[in-house]
Design a protein around this motif. Structure first.
Motif, PDB file in Angstrom:
ATOM      1  N   MET A   1     -17.738   0.047  17.214  1.00  0.00           N
ATOM      2  CA  MET A   1     -17.162   0.096  15.581  1.00  0.00           C
ATOM      3  C   MET A   1     -16.199  -0.794  15.709  1.00  0.00           C
ATOM      4  O   MET A   1     -15.435  -1.361  16.437  1.00  0.00           O
ATOM      5  N   ILE A   2     -16.076  -1.438  14.432  1.00  0.00           N
ATOM      6  CA  ILE A   2     -15.040  -2.298  14.263  1.00  0.00           C
ATOM      7  C   ILE A   2     -13.927  -1.857  13.536  1.00  0.00           C
ATOM      8  O   ILE A   2     -13.891  -1.091  12.571  1.00  0.00           O
ATOM      9  N   ARG A   3     -12.598  -2.088  14.105  1.00  0.00           N
ATOM     10  CA  ARG A   3     -11.580  -1.574  13.748  1.00  0.00           C
ATOM     11  C   ARG A   3     -10.679  -2.508  12.960  1.00  0.00           C
ATOM     12  O   ARG A   3     -10.541  -3.818  13.340  1.00  0.00           O
ATOM     13  N   CYS A   4     -10.131  -2.313  12.096  1.00  0.00           N
ATOM     14  CA  CYS A   4      -9.191  -3.308  10.974  1.00  0.00           C
ATOM     15  C   CYS A   4      -7.876  -2.861  11.275  1.00  0.00           C
ATOM     16  O   CYS A   4      -7.554  -1.855  11.011  1.00  0.00           O
ATOM     17  N   ASN A   5      -6.957  -3.976  11.600  1.00  0.00           N
ATOM     18  CA  ASN A   5      -5.725  -3.725  11.861  1.00  0.00           C
ATOM     19  C   ASN A   5      -4.744  -4.187  10.756  1.00  0.00           C
ATOM     20  O   ASN A   5      -3.410  -4.386  10.935  1.00  0.00           O
ATOM     21  N   LEU A   6      -5.208  -4.252   9.621  1.00  0.00           N
ATOM     22  CA  LEU A   6      -4.592  -4.670   8.529  1.00  0.00           C
ATOM     23  C   LEU A   6      -3.426  -3.691   8.233  1.00  0.00           C
ATOM     24  O   LEU A   6      -2.390  -4.210   7.937  1.00  0.00           O
ATOM     25  N   SER A   7      -3.603  -2.284   8.215  1.00  0.00           N
ATOM     26  CA  SER A   7      -2.470  -1.405   7.835  1.00  0.00           C
ATOM     27  C   SER A   7      -1.454  -1.659   8.923  1.00  0.00           C
ATOM     28  O   SER A   7      -0.225  -1.457   8.440  1.00  0.00           O
ATOM     29  N   VAL A   8      -1.630  -1.831  10.454  1.00  0.00           N
ATOM     30  CA  VAL A   8      -0.503  -2.352  11.204  1.00  0.00           C
ATOM     31  C   VAL A   8       0.262  -3.406  10.801  1.00  0.00           C
ATOM     32  O   VAL A   8       1.491  -3.538  10.966  1.00  0.00           O
ATOM     33  N   MET A   9      -0.583  -4.445  10.476  1.00  0.00           N
ATOM     34  CA  MET A   9      -0.009  -5.729  10.195  1.00  0.00           C
ATOM     35  C   MET A   9       0.892  -5.670   8.841  1.00  0.00           C
ATOM     36  O   MET A   9       1.926  -6.312   8.893  1.00  0.00           O
ATOM     37  N   MET A  10       0.378  -5.071   8.056  1.00  0.00           N
ATOM     38  CA  MET A  10       1.361  -4.817   6.783  1.00  0.00           C
ATOM     39  C   MET A  10       2.522  -4.022   7.161  1.00  0.00           C
ATOM     40  O   MET A  10       3.541  -4.382   6.515  1.00  0.00           O
ATOM     41  N   GLY A  11       2.457  -3.089   7.831  1.00  0.00           N
ATOM     42  CA  GLY A  11       3.603  -2.060   8.314  1.00  0.00           C
ATOM     43  C   GLY A  11       4.497  -3.152   9.051  1.00  0.00           C
ATOM     44  O   GLY A  11       5.795  -2.933   8.626  1.00  0.00           O
ATOM     45  N   LYS A  12       4.313  -3.968   9.698  1.00  0.00           N
ATOM     46  CA  LYS A  12       5.061  -5.066  10.452  1.00  0.00           C
ATOM     47  C   LYS A  12       5.927  -5.898   9.723  1.00  0.00           C
ATOM     48  O   LYS A  12       6.985  -5.987   9.870  1.00  0.00           O
ATOM     49  N   LYS A  13       5.174  -6.213   8.555  1.00  0.00           N
ATOM     50  CA  LYS A  13       5.956  -7.192   7.420  1.00  0.00           C
ATOM     51  C   LYS A  13       6.408  -6.182   6.388  1.00  0.00           C
ATOM     52  O   LYS A  13       6.855  -6.968   5.322  1.00  0.00           O
ATOM     53  N   LYS A  14       6.339  -4.942   6.573  1.00  0.00           N
ATOM     54  CA  LYS A  14       6.896  -4.040   5.402  1.00  0.00           C
ATOM     55  C   LYS A  14       6.240  -4.336   4.036  1.00  0.00           C
ATOM     56  O   LYS A  14       6.837  -4.577   3.047  1.00  0.00           O
ATOM     57  N   LYS A  52      -4.381 -16.190   6.983  1.00  0.00           N
ATOM     58  CA  LYS A  52      -3.233 -17.245   6.599  1.00  0.00           C
ATOM     59  C   LYS A  52      -1.984 -16.668   6.194  1.00  0.00           C
ATOM     60  O   LYS A  52      -0.777 -17.091   6.629  1.00  0.00           O
ATOM     61  N   LEU A  53      -2.022 -15.328   5.475  1.00  0.00           N
ATOM     62  CA  LEU A  53      -0.914 -14.594   5.153  1.00  0.00           C
ATOM     63  C   LEU A  53      -0.080 -14.080   6.282  1.00  0.00           C
ATOM     64  O   LEU A  53       0.942 -14.169   6.345  1.00  0.00           O
ATOM     65  N   PHE A  54      -0.914 -13.547   7.311  1.00  0.00           N
ATOM     66  CA  PHE A  54      -0.224 -13.134   8.295  1.00  0.00           C
ATOM     67  C   PHE A  54       0.134 -13.759   9.373  1.00  0.00           C
ATOM     68  O   PHE A  54       0.523 -13.456  10.728  1.00  0.00           O
ATOM     69  N   GLU A  55      -0.611 -15.301   9.479  1.00  0.00           N
ATOM     70  CA  GLU A  55      -0.331 -16.192  10.475  1.00  0.00           C
ATOM     71  C   GLU A  55      -1.202 -15.552  11.836  1.00  0.00           C
ATOM     72  O   GLU A  55      -0.449 -15.452  12.702  1.00  0.00           O
ATOM     73  N   CYS A  56      -2.131 -14.971  11.640  1.00  0.00           N
ATOM     74  CA  CYS A  56      -2.918 -14.504  12.927  1.00  0.00           C
ATOM     75  C   CYS A  56      -4.363 -15.143  12.858  1.00  0.00           C
ATOM     76  O   CYS A  56      -4.766 -16.001  12.067  1.00  0.00           O
ATOM     77  N   GLN A  57      -5.211 -14.718  13.999  1.00  0.00           N
ATOM     78  CA  GLN A  57      -6.289 -15.143  14.376  1.00  0.00           C
ATOM     79  C   GLN A  57      -7.460 -13.974  13.816  1.00  0.00           C
ATOM     80  O   GLN A  57      -6.989 -12.962  13.874  1.00  0.00           O
ATOM     81  N   VAL A  58      -8.441 -14.243  13.620  1.00  0.00           N
ATOM     82  CA  VAL A  58      -9.450 -12.996  13.256  1.00  0.00           C
ATOM     83  C   VAL A  58      -9.476 -11.723  14.204  1.00  0.00           C
ATOM     84  O   VAL A  58      -9.343 -10.846  13.879  1.00  0.00           O
ATOM     85  N   GLY A  59      -9.658 -12.156  15.661  1.00  0.00           N
ATOM     86  CA  GLY A  59      -9.397 -11.188  16.452  1.00  0.00           C
ATOM     87  C   GLY A  59      -8.215 -10.258  16.493  1.00  0.00           C
ATOM     88  O   GLY A  59      -8.059  -9.248  16.951  1.00  0.00           O
ATOM     89  N   ASP A  60      -7.032 -10.876  15.831  1.00  0.00           N
ATOM     90  CA  ASP A  60      -5.847  -9.993  15.574  1.00  0.00           C
ATOM     91  C   ASP A  60      -6.035  -8.763  14.381  1.00  0.00           C
ATOM     92  O   ASP A  60      -5.457  -7.703  14.590  1.00  0.00           O
ATOM     93  N   LEU A  61      -6.912  -9.316  13.703  1.00  0.00           N
ATOM     94  CA  LEU A  61      -7.193  -8.323  12.439  1.00  0.00           C
ATOM     95  C   LEU A  61      -8.200  -7.687  12.739  1.00  0.00           C
ATOM     96  O   LEU A  61      -7.953  -6.471  12.365  1.00  0.00           O
TER      97      LEU A  61
END
Length: 75
Positions: A1-14, A52-61
């Motif tokens: 399964m592919i997990r999306c970490n968008l909610s975690v990244m959004m939380g870190k940047k509030k 680009k918004l979260f300044e991350c790589q695809v593998g981070d997302l």
């Protein structure tokens, strides 16, 4: 399964869904589906905008994790 970490990244940047929608120009529904991990597919340009918004790589997302069914079968 592919997990999306968008909610975690959004939380870190509030950030909330509306903030990501405004900052990226992505459809609010797309952001919502990614946030709640209910998206069935995502366009490459959307991944690029999020990276680009979260300044991350695809593998981070996104990350690939074993399904619960697969984990139970191997035990």
């Amino acid at each position: 399964m592919i997990r999306c970490n968008l909610s975690v990244m959004m939380g870190k940047k509030k950030m909330n869904i509306a903030d990501v929608h405004r900052a990226t120009g992505l459809n609010r529904t797309t952001v919502t589906h990614l946030y709640y991990e209910t998206a069935q597919r995502i366009e490459v340009h959307a991944v690029e905008k999020l990276c680009k918004l979260f300044e991350c790589q695809v593998g981070d997302l996104f990350e690939c994790v074993p399904d619960e069914e697969e984990s139970a079968e191997t035990k």
